[in-house]
Enzyme design. Structure first.
Site, short mmCIF file in Angstrom:
data_model
loop_
_atom_site.label_atom_id
_atom_site.label_comp_id
_atom_site.label_asym_id
_atom_site.label_seq_id
_atom_site.Cartn_x
_atom_site.Cartn_y
_atom_site.Cartn_z
N VAL A 40 24.62 56.62 16.03
CA VAL A 40 25.01 56.06 17.35
C VAL A 40 25.22 57.33 18.24
O VAL A 40 24.51 57.26 19.56
CB VAL A 40 26.35 55.29 17.16
CG1 VAL A 40 26.86 54.89 18.82
CG2 VAL A 40 26.14 54.03 16.56
N LYS A 131 35.67 49.78 15.80
CA LYS A 131 36.08 48.42 15.92
C LYS A 131 37.58 48.55 14.89
O LYS A 131 38.39 47.91 14.93
CB LYS A 131 35.22 47.44 15.36
CG LYS A 131 34.60 47.75 13.94
CD LYS A 131 33.37 47.07 13.79
CE LYS A 131 32.58 47.70 12.71
NZ LYS A 131 31.23 48.23 12.94
N GLU A 155 33.01 48.62 24.76
CA GLU A 155 31.97 47.68 24.54
C GLU A 155 31.21 47.62 23.21
O GLU A 155 30.81 46.68 22.78
CB GLU A 155 30.84 47.78 25.86
CG GLU A 155 29.83 46.80 25.87
CD GLU A 155 30.49 45.27 26.08
OE1 GLU A 155 30.77 45.12 27.22
OE2 GLU A 155 30.57 44.50 25.04
N GLY A 213 17.96 48.50 4.43
CA GLY A 213 18.90 49.18 5.16
C GLY A 213 19.79 48.43 5.93
O GLY A 213 20.45 49.02 6.84
N GLU A 216 25.11 48.33 3.00
CA GLU A 216 25.32 49.50 2.49
C GLU A 216 25.22 49.53 0.95
O GLU A 216 24.97 48.26 0.15
CB GLU A 216 26.80 49.89 2.78
CG GLU A 216 27.17 49.83 4.34
CD GLU A 216 26.51 50.82 4.99
OE1 GLU A 216 26.34 51.99 4.35
OE2 GLU A 216 26.63 50.91 6.12
N ASP A 227 34.62 43.28 8.01
CA ASP A 227 34.02 43.66 9.30
C ASP A 227 33.87 42.72 10.40
O ASP A 227 34.43 43.19 11.42
CB ASP A 227 32.56 44.25 8.99
CG ASP A 227 31.92 44.51 10.43
OD1 ASP A 227 31.90 45.95 10.91
OD2 ASP A 227 31.21 43.82 10.83
N LYS A 231 36.53 42.82 14.24
CA LYS A 231 35.79 42.56 15.63
C LYS A 231 36.52 41.14 16.02
O LYS A 231 36.63 41.21 17.10
CB LYS A 231 34.23 42.27 15.07
CG LYS A 231 33.38 43.51 14.95
CD LYS A 231 31.94 43.04 14.48
CE LYS A 231 31.32 44.28 14.01
NZ LYS A 231 30.00 44.12 13.41
N GLY A 328 22.78 48.90 14.77
CA GLY A 328 21.65 49.81 14.92
C GLY A 328 21.99 50.80 16.03
O GLY A 328 22.92 50.29 17.08
#
Lengths: 465, 465
Positions: A40, A131, A155, A213, A216, A227, A231, A328
């Site tokens: 990122v 997050k 965001e 990919g 994990e 996860d 969120k 991504g």
């Protein structure tokens, strides 16, 4: 938006004290410090470089990367980036008085939390895509930022490139969000899509996702639902003004879903999706993350692969859906850079800290799972002998749960690896009408004591988003 | 977002000159003037009243409705509204120095355009939902507003409650929009959905839409595609930085679609949707509005009824879709009130006119229809005699158009009301590979000279959004 190739990052900004610059902002650039430079972070640097001209026009001043904190100075980095900007010491970012905006893309709770708090305390704007951190400490960090009159933007934390935070904060400013139904984890959605479309087992679909990919090596954070729960907590903060402890969010993953469940769901006209669901009931809220049967023709049922989607139901707006790549490097980086632009503009025009103004976030009661009302899909692997279906239906009836449809099919080829049965087992699958979950659980407790049950029941909730 | 019931509109704001207020903004309220009070205007007043507390917190100052321009003082109005605020004279809004924000929800070009220009020239922020006006004069109005350092906001102009303008302006700030594929007209989408799902004719579906209030008595603006074209021009302004003349947008409606076309599309695996399509080709852009075949499983194919959806493809973000109610008083009102909040906050914090900063909008070449490359659905009603299919395929081959699949079926029961044929006609339907439209047109010109053709060809483009 139009963008220009733009020059590589400006590496020689003239330094001055943040305080001065905030007063006489003139054309002085906004200086940015990056905490972390993974996928990122690399995407952020690339977009800042490629769009520098356009971003400077929008912000009114140039955006300049002053320093980038990395773990290892030697590792291969983004082309456009000058190695002189790299450091392994985060204090060179959070304590540098000439840095206006701190961008945290390192992830995790430690040391990210302490660094963000320190940056806020030093009057810097903060942009994060973390997050985990926001789910655990979002309300405290937002309060800290507004007390210090700086902006905290995130965001990128939910839904990658999907502008869901902006949508909740700005577009819904004059509406009341009654329900959030979302696909927030691309790994789960990819695995479920493959299981549905190819008949693959969970294990096979997971291995495929890992090869591509999309998952994990240790997939638990994704496939066990944590996860998505993080969120959902961030969305609930904005949608319902709720401060929620993750312990209050019922969270289950997708490991228990078998091929047979996809087949039966399809026969009944449903698709199985891993959904994060939030409801505002006025006196309390409902927050849960679990596999869910939704009608095949619903838009969410057609959100496939690694895509994410958030369906909002506003009292005035009605249904509103945003959809896109949930993960991504580049999609998330686009969200992070949009935040950097917002925060930079506010600083450049001397109105930092206004973004979150007027948002009230307070602890709200979360309805216990036993009290929610839903329709249910129940699959029982049972001995193939007369009267079993009647006993199941009876137990549900006794508990006050009424059945909409029931089918028997066997012998089951469930892949649950249950011990070989003395005689072939059959599947009894049923769909209930709306029922309080507590009542369903009572019925299942009674049924669990029956001898004919060959495996634990498969229970999935049904939603009509 | 949380909202509170809040008190009815504050009817006695203390007046002072806009100029003063802009300097010493203190806690002085932002005063709003409404041009028009139809369904959208009524919704705006209702939301402003219901959310006054929350909006004041977000803006930092109260938002107060100072005056509302109506056509007829006697007609029934919103409950929360004091009749003393009503006037039939728009100058009492645009010329009132104490009014900070002018909200234009009257629609149409005259007198809306002149009133908005006058409000801008007097330094007022403007919020409008007028797509017709923006399609014709958007770039000029935005330039005028930025020259005068005021904001011109128009989230309500496209897609009702869908936050597409914000998404393009802010979320995509650091990305490049390569393609826009959108369902922008709820009337068309409702009619096409009904034709597909019930086999109804266009006329029957239109009558049904009119009965339900989804279509006007004179439906031409919607069913002939002009409404969608206006919205596409507004989107192209933000997505591609393009100033476009509506004459350059190929626009066709849905009147020519027959039941048979829905049946054949379905057999080939497609759904017919009325799409607005924009592409950035770098040197030029592509803008067109027409019925389009898209794969059944695509998300856009599952956007049904009066809902609207905009699918953006960003170079970095990838596909991103926003979806919701495209019309109706409340959804549009929510967007208008969000704009009012944005504009009011900017004024209250002395940073008006920054919203559109850095956006460059200039004339861009629009690729002529003959030069676009697409796949095509072609349906010919022809005489039922040997060799016809060969002649059709031959004519396309001669023009350099290759065919992917071709089917013959008859006798046709097309509802086109063609004169009764001497012998039964049959349908020959084919799907081409990618071809330049000019070549397809050449083939069709040749075929048009054939004796065996019973009706004009039905041509629809195919997209894979």
């Amino acid at each position: 938006m139009k963008t220009e190739g733009g020059p590589p990052l400006n590496l020689n900004p003239e330094p001055h004290a943040a305080s001065d610059r905030r007063r006489l902002r003139g054309g002085a650039p906004i200086q940015i410090g990056l905490l972390g430079c993974g996928t990122v972070g690399g995407g952020v640097l690339r977009l800042l470089a490629e769009n520098s001209g356009y971003l400077a026009e929008r912000a009114g001043v140039p955006l300049v990367v002053k320093r980038v904190v990395v773990r290892d100075l030697e590792k291969e980095r983004v082309a456009a980036l000058d190695r002189d900007l790299l450091t392994t010491n985060p204090e060179e970012v959070v304590d540098d008085p000439t840095i206006d905006v701190v961008v945290e893309v390192m992830g995790g709770e430690t040391p990210a939390r302490a660094l963000i708090e320190r940056a806020i305390d030093r009057g810097k704007g903060v942009v994060t895509a973390n997050k985990l951190l926001l789910a655990a400490h979002g309300p405290a960090l937002l309060a800290r930022a507004s007390a210090r009159q700086v902006d905290l933007a995130f965001e990128g934390a939910v839904g990658g490139g999907i502008p869901i935070i902006r949508t909740l904060r700005d577009a819904f400013a004059s509406d009341w969000v009654e329900r959030v139904t979302a696909i927030l984890n691309g790994t789960c959605n990819y695995i479920l899509t493959r299981m549905r479309d190819t008949g693959a087992s969970f294990d096979a679909a997971l291995r495929e996702a890992q090869t591509l990919g999309y998952a994990e090596a240790d997939p638990s954070l994704d496939v066990d639902g944590h996860d998505a729960a993080h969120k959902l907590i961030v969305l609930a903060m904005l949608a319902f003004g709720a401060q929620v402890d993750s312990a209050d969010v019922h969270t289950s993953g997708i490991r228990s879903i078998e091929e047979a469940d996809h087949r039966y769901a399809d026969r009944f006209g449903y698709t199985i999706k891993h959904l994060a669901i939030g409801r505002d009931l006025g006196d309390s809220i409902e927050l849960r993350v679990h596999p869910t049967l939704i009608p095949k023709e619903s838009v969410l049922a057609n959100v496939s692969g690694v895509l994410n989607a958030v369906l909002l139901e506003g009292r005035a707006v009605g249904p509103s859906l945003v959809y896109g790549r949930g993960a991504g490097d580049l999609p998330t980086a686009v969200s992070v850079v949009s935040d950097i632009l917002d925060v930079a503009r506010s600083i450049a025009s001397g109105v930092a800290g206004m973004q979150g103004r007027g948002m009230s976030i307070k602890p709200r009661a979360v309805r216990p799972l036993g009290e929610i009302v839903s329709r249910y899909y129940l699959r029982f692997a049972v001995e193939d002998r007369p009267g079993v279906m009647g006993r199941l239906a009876g137990a549900l009836g006794d508990a006050g749960v009424s059945i909409e449809q029931i089918v028997q099919q066997g012998p089951t080829n469930s892949s649950s690896g249950a011990a070989p049965a003395p005689q072939p087992a059959v599947d009894v699958v049923l769909i209930t009408h709306d029922a309080r979950e507590g009542l369903v659980r009572n019925a299942l407790d009674a049924i669990a004591r029956e001898q004919f049950l060959r495996e634990p029941v498969h229970l999935f909730r049904i939603e009509e988003p």
